[in-house]
Scaffold this motif. Sequence first.
Motif, PDB file in Angstrom:
ATOM      1  N   TRP A  73       0.885  -1.185   0.000  1.00  0.00           N
ATOM      2  CA  TRP A  73       0.000   0.000   0.000  1.00  0.00           C
ATOM      3  C   TRP A  73       0.912   1.222   0.000  1.00  0.00           C
ATOM      4  O   TRP A  73       1.683   1.446   0.932  1.00  0.00           O
ATOM      5  CB  TRP A  73      -0.887  -0.050   1.240  1.00  0.00           C
ATOM      6  CG  TRP A  73      -2.035   0.915   1.235  1.00  0.00           C
ATOM      7  CD1 TRP A  73      -2.332   1.859   0.322  1.00  0.00           C
ATOM      8  CD2 TRP A  73      -3.020   1.007   2.257  1.00  0.00           C
ATOM      9  NE1 TRP A  73      -3.448   2.541   0.652  1.00  0.00           N
ATOM     10  CE2 TRP A  73      -3.917   2.028   1.863  1.00  0.00           C
ATOM     11  CE3 TRP A  73      -3.273   0.326   3.453  1.00  0.00           C
ATOM     12  CZ2 TRP A  73      -5.022   2.386   2.628  1.00  0.00           C
ATOM     13  CZ3 TRP A  73      -4.375   0.691   4.197  1.00  0.00           C
ATOM     14  CH2 TRP A  73      -5.244   1.707   3.788  1.00  0.00           C
ATOM     15  N   GLY A  74       0.817   2.002  -1.075  1.00  0.00           N
ATOM     16  CA  GLY A  74       1.728   3.133  -1.215  1.00  0.00           C
ATOM     17  C   GLY A  74       1.583   4.145  -0.097  1.00  0.00           C
ATOM     18  O   GLY A  74       2.584   4.688   0.412  1.00  0.00           O
ATOM     19  N   ASP A  75       0.343   4.440   0.336  1.00  0.00           N
ATOM     20  CA  ASP A  75       0.132   5.399   1.419  1.00  0.00           C
ATOM     21  C   ASP A  75       0.738   4.883   2.727  1.00  0.00           C
ATOM     22  O   ASP A  75       1.282   5.665   3.530  1.00  0.00           O
ATOM     23  CB  ASP A  75      -1.364   5.652   1.602  1.00  0.00           C
ATOM     24  CG  ASP A  75      -1.969   6.345   0.386  1.00  0.00           C
ATOM     25  OD1 ASP A  75      -1.187   6.953  -0.394  1.00  0.00           O
ATOM     26  OD2 ASP A  75      -3.198   6.252   0.194  1.00  0.00           O
ATOM     27  N   TYR A  76       0.635   3.547   2.933  1.00  0.00           N
ATOM     28  CA  TYR A  76       1.225   2.957   4.140  1.00  0.00           C
ATOM     29  C   TYR A  76       2.738   3.112   4.098  1.00  0.00           C
ATOM     30  O   TYR A  76       3.375   3.436   5.115  1.00  0.00           O
ATOM     31  CB  TYR A  76       0.808   1.490   4.235  1.00  0.00           C
ATOM     32  CG  TYR A  76       1.320   0.770   5.468  1.00  0.00           C
ATOM     33  CD1 TYR A  76       1.533   1.430   6.686  1.00  0.00           C
ATOM     34  CD2 TYR A  76       1.583  -0.593   5.413  1.00  0.00           C
ATOM     35  CE1 TYR A  76       1.991   0.744   7.789  1.00  0.00           C
ATOM     36  CE2 TYR A  76       2.048  -1.290   6.521  1.00  0.00           C
ATOM     37  CZ  TYR A  76       2.250  -0.613   7.715  1.00  0.00           C
ATOM     38  OH  TYR A  76       2.707  -1.283   8.815  1.00  0.00           O
ATOM     39  N   ARG A  77       3.351   2.909   2.950  1.00  0.00           N
ATOM     40  CA  ARG A  77       4.799   3.072   2.807  1.00  0.00           C
ATOM     41  C   ARG A  77       5.197   4.509   3.135  1.00  0.00           C
ATOM     42  O   ARG A  77       6.186   4.756   3.853  1.00  0.00           O
ATOM     43  CB  ARG A  77       5.235   2.703   1.383  1.00  0.00           C
ATOM     44  CG  ARG A  77       6.720   2.951   1.103  1.00  0.00           C
ATOM     45  CD  ARG A  77       7.070   2.536  -0.322  1.00  0.00           C
ATOM     46  NE  ARG A  77       8.463   2.833  -0.616  1.00  0.00           N
ATOM     47  CZ  ARG A  77       8.923   4.012  -1.023  1.00  0.00           C
ATOM     48  NH1 ARG A  77       8.051   5.029  -1.192  1.00  0.00           N
ATOM     49  NH2 ARG A  77      10.218   4.194  -1.242  1.00  0.00           N
ATOM     50  N   GLU A 165       1.868  -0.661  -4.266  1.00  0.00           N
ATOM     51  CA  GLU A 165       0.963  -1.674  -4.798  1.00  0.00           C
ATOM     52  C   GLU A 165       1.640  -2.558  -5.848  1.00  0.00           C
ATOM     53  O   GLU A 165       1.291  -3.740  -5.989  1.00  0.00           O
ATOM     54  CB  GLU A 165      -0.282  -1.016  -5.409  1.00  0.00           C
ATOM     55  CG  GLU A 165      -1.254  -0.436  -4.415  1.00  0.00           C
ATOM     56  CD  GLU A 165      -0.814   0.926  -3.888  1.00  0.00           C
ATOM     57  OE1 GLU A 165       0.313   1.364  -4.213  1.00  0.00           O
ATOM     58  OE2 GLU A 165      -1.584   1.544  -3.130  1.00  0.00           O
ATOM     59  N   GLU A 166       2.591  -2.033  -6.577  1.00  0.00           N
ATOM     60  CA  GLU A 166       3.254  -2.801  -7.627  1.00  0.00           C
ATOM     61  C   GLU A 166       4.547  -3.456  -7.144  1.00  0.00           C
ATOM     62  O   GLU A 166       5.250  -4.081  -7.939  1.00  0.00           O
ATOM     63  CB  GLU A 166       3.551  -1.885  -8.816  1.00  0.00           C
ATOM     64  CG  GLU A 166       2.277  -1.340  -9.462  1.00  0.00           C
ATOM     65  CD  GLU A 166       2.599  -0.419 -10.642  1.00  0.00           C
ATOM     66  OE1 GLU A 166       3.809  -0.152 -10.859  1.00  0.00           O
ATOM     67  OE2 GLU A 166       1.669   0.035 -11.331  1.00  0.00           O
ATOM     68  N   ASN A 167       4.869  -3.299  -5.878  1.00  0.00           N
ATOM     69  CA  ASN A 167       6.048  -3.929  -5.269  1.00  0.00           C
ATOM     70  C   ASN A 167       7.328  -3.542  -6.023  1.00  0.00           C
ATOM     71  O   ASN A 167       8.188  -4.369  -6.268  1.00  0.00           O
ATOM     72  CB  ASN A 167       5.881  -5.448  -5.236  1.00  0.00           C
ATOM     73  CG  ASN A 167       6.889  -6.114  -4.303  1.00  0.00           C
ATOM     74  OD1 ASN A 167       7.473  -5.454  -3.443  1.00  0.00           O
ATOM     75  ND2 ASN A 167       7.096  -7.405  -4.491  1.00  0.00           N
ATOM     76  N   LYS A 168       7.443  -2.243  -6.348  1.00  0.00           N
ATOM     77  CA  LYS A 168       8.613  -1.769  -7.077  1.00  0.00           C
ATOM     78  C   LYS A 168       9.496  -0.860  -6.231  1.00  0.00           C
ATOM     79  O   LYS A 168      10.709  -0.822  -6.418  1.00  0.00           O
ATOM     80  CB  LYS A 168       8.182  -1.031  -8.344  1.00  0.00           C
ATOM     81  CG  LYS A 168       7.545  -1.943  -9.389  1.00  0.00           C
ATOM     82  CD  LYS A 168       7.190  -1.167 -10.642  1.00  0.00           C
ATOM     83  CE  LYS A 168       6.594  -2.069 -11.717  1.00  0.00           C
ATOM     84  NZ  LYS A 168       6.258  -1.312 -12.945  1.00  0.00           N
TER      85      LYS A 168
END
Length: 667
Positions: A73-77, A165-168
């Motif tokens: 989750w990008g916002d979580y990161r 989300e894209e694990n990048k």
Amino acid sequence: MRSFSVRSQIILLIAVVLLAPITGIGLYYYHSITSKLEVMDRGATDESAASVEGMLTILSSHVMDVTVTNSHWGDYRTAMLTHDLEWITDNVAGAVDIIPNLDFTVSADYDGNVVLQSGDVADFMVPNISKLGIVQKAKADGDFSGLLVTNKGIAFIAASKITDEENKLSSPGVLIFGRLLNADALSGIASTVGVDVSFYSKLGDTGWIDSDKTGVKEAAAAEKLYDDQMKSNSPGHPIIASLNQADHPYSVKMLSVTDYAGKPIGVLSVARELRVSSEVASGLSKLSLQAGAAALILIAIIGFFIERRIITPLKRIHAYLKQVAEGRLSAQAPAGELKRRDEIGFITGTLQTTVSDLHGIVKGIETTSTSASGTAAVLSGETEETRAGIGQIVDHMHMLTEGAEAQLVGAASGTKAMSGIADGIQQIFERTISVTHSATESTGFAEDGRTSINNAVVQMNHASGSVQQVVNDMQKLEKHSESIVEIAEWIGKIASQTNILALNANIEASRAGEHGKGFAVVADEVRKLAMQAGEAASQVQEQVTTIREQIEVTVAHIEQGHIEVSEGTQLVQTAEHSFSRIADSITSMNVMLQEVAAATEEMTAGSQEMAAMVEQTETVSRNAAQLTKEVSRIAEARAASVNRITSVMSELNEQIQELGSSVTRYS
């Protein structure tokens, strides 16, 4: 000896033939079916345990799926990077109250520092959780799930790297979700699989966790397995046991349980109630008892029928036969058995008929024995006279036999002498024939030798012509070698002239000075070439001379061989004439031997006829002697027979008298 009644024997036979096989078959099928049921129960228990393990894996996978969904989750990161605890509390830590069966969450960076946790698990309510090894494993191996010992008991945990989300994008930390392994979780698994599930561990605040709370099956064995694996720090082998609890049979399988790092942390017990096999075993036992009771009743009915229809009639028949044995042949058989139309009736009727016939025979024997006694006395007197006459015949036949044997000895001597003469003539004839055959074979061999010598003469003539041709060819070769010598001499002369010209050219080149140096080099090479050509010509001349000498020697040897071949041809022709004379001599000798063989054959035929006549005489004498002996033997045999008849007649007279006295008992 103690008697054993027919009734007892028949009942025992029925028991052995009927009851024993039924009992044996019943026991066999009982043990066979129960053994198969035990195998099926063991297999079903293994499958149930595997299903329970699968359900535990599904629970762990469920926690893993929820964890991955929230960690990617990008916002979580972003919140982790900016330490936005409010956002993490509202959107991640609050999942404990939103997601069913989720008991705690942990957000931590890769140094093991806890950013935020929820669920109030003491193991995560510390500043740093590096000692648990979860963060290090997630950083090294990536996302994983498994079991973990906490202060509240065993828990399913899942750890996933926090990313977009894209694990990048790079991960700032790890998200950990956990669910405690409690009775509710085991109850869900137990109801799904249809078994009782229990878990045992001494780590944390665990102890025994039972799905149905009715009591753990084989708790002592499970606790021993736990202690053994904790001592060895390695998972123990699964244990399968059977037990009865509250009159219910169970099959229990105990498995070692390890945490996410592979260390043993507890024992999982899967108990399966054996309802079907228990009911089948109970049914088989009841069926066996019913079959045994039915067999006993059947044996009793058969025994009663045998007593009434067979044993009692046999007793009455036995009493009747006892009267017959005592001599009362006029006694009557049991009337009831005579009226029956089965085997008992047939046997009784046959006995009645037999006894009646026996009574008539006894009466006839009594009458006959009286008359036979007088007849036997008369026959004995006549037999004695016959024996005396036969004795005189035997004496005369002995004298005739002795004369025939003397005549037979003389005939045998004559036959032996004639056979010796015939054998000698036959040997002369056979040897003459053998010599004739040998002479014939010698004639053939002489003809073959003469033919072979003729062929050898032809071949030697051919060889002589070939040798002459080789001599001619060698002489031509010698002439050609003379030409080669002449050519080599010319080459030597040309090389000598070329050498002189090269010397002259070299002298002229020296006079020319610098302008003649190139020509001097050429002249020098020409001179060397001329010298090499001269040397080669000399070598050729020497080789040709050697070849000519060898050719002359070879020609001399070949001419000597030609002379020897000519002499050998003459010797072979002389041998051919000798073989011709030998063949003619053998032919003449063969004719004379054939004449001798013909004469010998006539003598053999005559001697054989004479031997046959003598042998015929001997045969006649032998046959006469044999016939005389045979007649004498027959006469002696008849005399012996008469003696035996006399003796038998005496015994017969005595037996007739005894029979008369015995028959009087049954009259």
